[in-house]
Write an enzyme that holds these catalytic residues in place. Structure first.
Site, PDB file in Angstrom:
ATOM      1  CG  HIS A 249       4.349  10.625 -17.113  1.00  0.00           C
ATOM      2  ND1 HIS A 249       3.038  11.053 -17.252  1.00  0.00           N
ATOM      3  CD2 HIS A 249       4.475  10.254 -15.811  1.00  0.00           C
ATOM      4  CE1 HIS A 249       2.415  10.967 -16.094  1.00  0.00           C
ATOM      5  NE2 HIS A 249       3.255  10.476 -15.198  1.00  0.00           N
TER       6      HIS A 249
ATOM      7  CE  LYS B 255       2.040   6.254 -16.395  1.00  0.00           C
ATOM      8  NZ  LYS B 255       2.031   7.712 -16.218  1.00  0.00           N
TER       9      LYS B 255
ATOM     10  CG  ASP C  76       0.991 -10.858 -31.557  1.00  0.00           C
ATOM     11  OD1 ASP C  76       2.231 -10.895 -31.397  1.00  0.00           O
ATOM     12  OD2 ASP C  76       0.229 -11.772 -31.201  1.00  0.00           O
TER      13      ASP C  76
ATOM     14  CG  HIS D 202      -2.429   8.135 -11.138  1.00  0.00           C
ATOM     15  ND1 HIS D 202      -1.925   7.311 -12.135  1.00  0.00           N
ATOM     16  CD2 HIS D 202      -1.487   9.086 -10.933  1.00  0.00           C
ATOM     17  CE1 HIS D 202      -0.738   7.737 -12.496  1.00  0.00           C
ATOM     18  NE2 HIS D 202      -0.441   8.814 -11.794  1.00  0.00           N
TER      19      HIS D 202
ATOM     20  CE  LYS E 213      -1.961  10.264 -15.316  1.00  0.00           C
ATOM     21  NZ  LYS E 213      -1.704  10.991 -14.164  1.00  0.00           N
TER      22      LYS E 213
ATOM     23  CG  ASP F 285     -20.645  19.009 -25.805  1.00  0.00           C
ATOM     24  OD1 ASP F 285     -20.735  19.451 -24.641  1.00  0.00           O
ATOM     25  OD2 ASP F 285     -20.461  19.735 -26.799  1.00  0.00           O
TER      26      ASP F 285
END
Length: 486
Positions: free
Chosen positions: A224, A226, A231, A404, A406, A411
């Site tokens: 899952h 991404k 380089d 979508h 997350k 603070d």
């Protein structure tokens, strides 16, 4: 003949109860949470045979013999490489802000590395713009490009990324692409798979799905993450899959998917590269550890005011580290806690931590999508609303598409961004990545984005919620029973 049939009947009964006893034993010795253990026990005892089948498919965290063997040793090997990285003392942030200190110490002890400074961080909030920036970086690459995605769906601007990779491979850039077998099934069935392979791009189908593999390992453990690496200096991570937002799942009626990505220039790319190398080795058996950072280049862009920790979770990585990190982050909050998640099915510990934060005076807000692509998750999430609202948590339901993203903001100083949903699968099963960023300027940018989300949301009213229909309460209780299995 009757004796033979009686013998077969009793043999089946014996095997059935031996399986029940074996599974019961395994559930009890695993030290799962009590709700999870009770859900599994009720499933196997109440639903004959089918319950056993569900357990074998989804109850054990099992990757497969070869992958499990590699995963066990791979992180210790990577720690040896991390020790070499420690010689670059000036890229490590030994002292963090007050709110971030506990979380960074946890990550240091669990993963063996301090937070990394000397990075330039950019928050990307629009998928179309993110991919345009990415394509420019791909065309600028000189040595190597590595990517991993859960979903790559051909069509639209995703094809532009494919063409950029093909052109880069043809001019000698080493390109590697790892895609989850289930999430990217459309890619592997499309002409792009063969076209890109023939151009010289290495492509790995992660955690392959097939009828045979059903009996060899769990199929709901997914890749899952991404990640994009260019380089060994530019890195991307966040919630975005490689899709065209104007085309992806438009038939579901939830609108465009709203994502967040970070683009980072600096030595954190090496830490992320180590994670990518681990994933690549689990799938292929080959090590591709990144080169150590260029010291001269890093000295020119030293930033003393921020640092980043990279948390990798999943089979073979430090156990429960992301769950511990989330709990530590929530308990660190003193004034404000804002959480954005598409799927809200928290563990009991996380639910307790969130409610306790609100009850001790922290201003707690949770932003979730009003529209879901999963009926199961939609109803499972509703189960937790009453307890959260009673504790004083504000729940915002985003109306302008499927949110979508997350992210967690604490603070106005500490940010967590990555691929982890607040659900059981992300917390305990999948290969996930989270960036912990101790940077006030970056946090202010994230805060502005979260304010935009809130402005495009409706606030769930406690009194209105308490007057919901009785039949919905029954459904919520059913999904509460199922939530430990999701």
């Amino acid at each position: 003949m009757d004796i033979f049939y009686d013998l077969i009947k009793w043999l089946v009964v014996l095997i059935y109860w031996l399986l029940i006893a074996n599974i019961t034993y395994r559930i009890l010795i695993k030290r799962r949470s009590i709700p999870s253990s009770m859900s599994w026990l009720l499933t196997i005892y109440i639903i004959p045979f089918i319950g056993i089948a569900i357990w074998f498919f989804f109850g054990e965290l099992y990757l497969g013999k070869r992958q499990k063997k590699i995963a066990k040793k791979i992180w210790s090997i990577s720690n040896t490489y991390l020790n070499k990285l420690k010689s670059y003392k000036y890229i490590f942030q030994i002292k963090n802000s007050e709110v971030a200190t506990s979380l960074f110490q946890l990550c240091k002890h669990r993963q063996g590395i301090y937070g990394i400074k000397n990075n330039k961080i950019t928050l990307l909030t629009n998928t179309q713009n993110t991919i345009e920036v990415l394509i420019r970086d791909i065309y600028s690459a000189r040595n190597n490009i590595e990517m991993v995605f859960y979903i790559w769906k051909p069509g639209g601007i995703a094809d532009d990324v494919a063409m950029a990779l093909i052109d880069s491979a043809k001019r000698g850039v080493h390109c590697r692409l790892m895609l989850d077998s289930a999430g990217s099934v459309e890619f592997f069935r499309s002409p792009w798979f063969d076209i890109m392979k023939k151009s010289g791009i290495e492509i790995v189908e992660a955690l392959k799905v097939s009828l045979i593999r059903i009996f060899l390992r769990r199929l709901d453990v997914r890749q899952h993450r991404k990640i994009i690496l260019i380089d060994n200096y530019i890195s991307y991570s966040g919630s975005m899959n490689l899709v065209d937002p104007y085309l992806f799942k438009q038939s579901s009626g939830v609108g465009q998917w709203i994502d967040l990505m970070t683009r980072i220039e600096g030595p954190v790319a090496t830490a992320i590269g180590i994670i990518y190398s681990c994933d690549w080795e689990i799938e292929t058996g080959f090590k591709i550890l990144p080169k150590l950072p260029n010291k001269e280049m890093l000295k020119k862009k030293c930033n003393q005011n921020s640092s980043i920790q990279v948390i990798a979770s999943g089979p073979g990585f430090p156990k429960n580290v992301i769950h511990q990190a989330l709990l530590t982050a929530i308990y660190s909050a003193r004034n404000e806690l804002i959480m954005t998640t598409p799927y809200l099915v928290p563990s009991d510990d996380l639910l307790h931590a969130i409610c306790t934060a609100a009850q001790r005076g922290v201003k707690v807000s949770i932003i979730i999508p009003l529209y879901h692509d999963s009926i199961l998750v939609k109803w499972a999430s509703r189960v937790f609303f009453s307890e959260l609202l009673e504790a004083g948590v504000k729940i915002y339901q985003f109306k302008k598409g499927l949110l979508h993203s997350k992210s967690i903001l604490i603070d106005q100083q500490l940010s967590l961004i990555g691929t982890v949903n607040l659900d059981m699968r992300s917390l305990w099963l999948n290969f996930e990545i989270t960036l912990v960023i101790d940077d006030r300027k970056f946090s202010h940018h994230l805060s502005a984005i979260q304010k935009e989300y809130i402005d495009n949301s409706r606030l769930l009213d406690k009194n209105t919620w308490s007057m919901r229909a009785y039949w919905t309460r029954i459904l919520e209780k059913i999904f509460y029973f199922l939530s430990p299995l999701l």
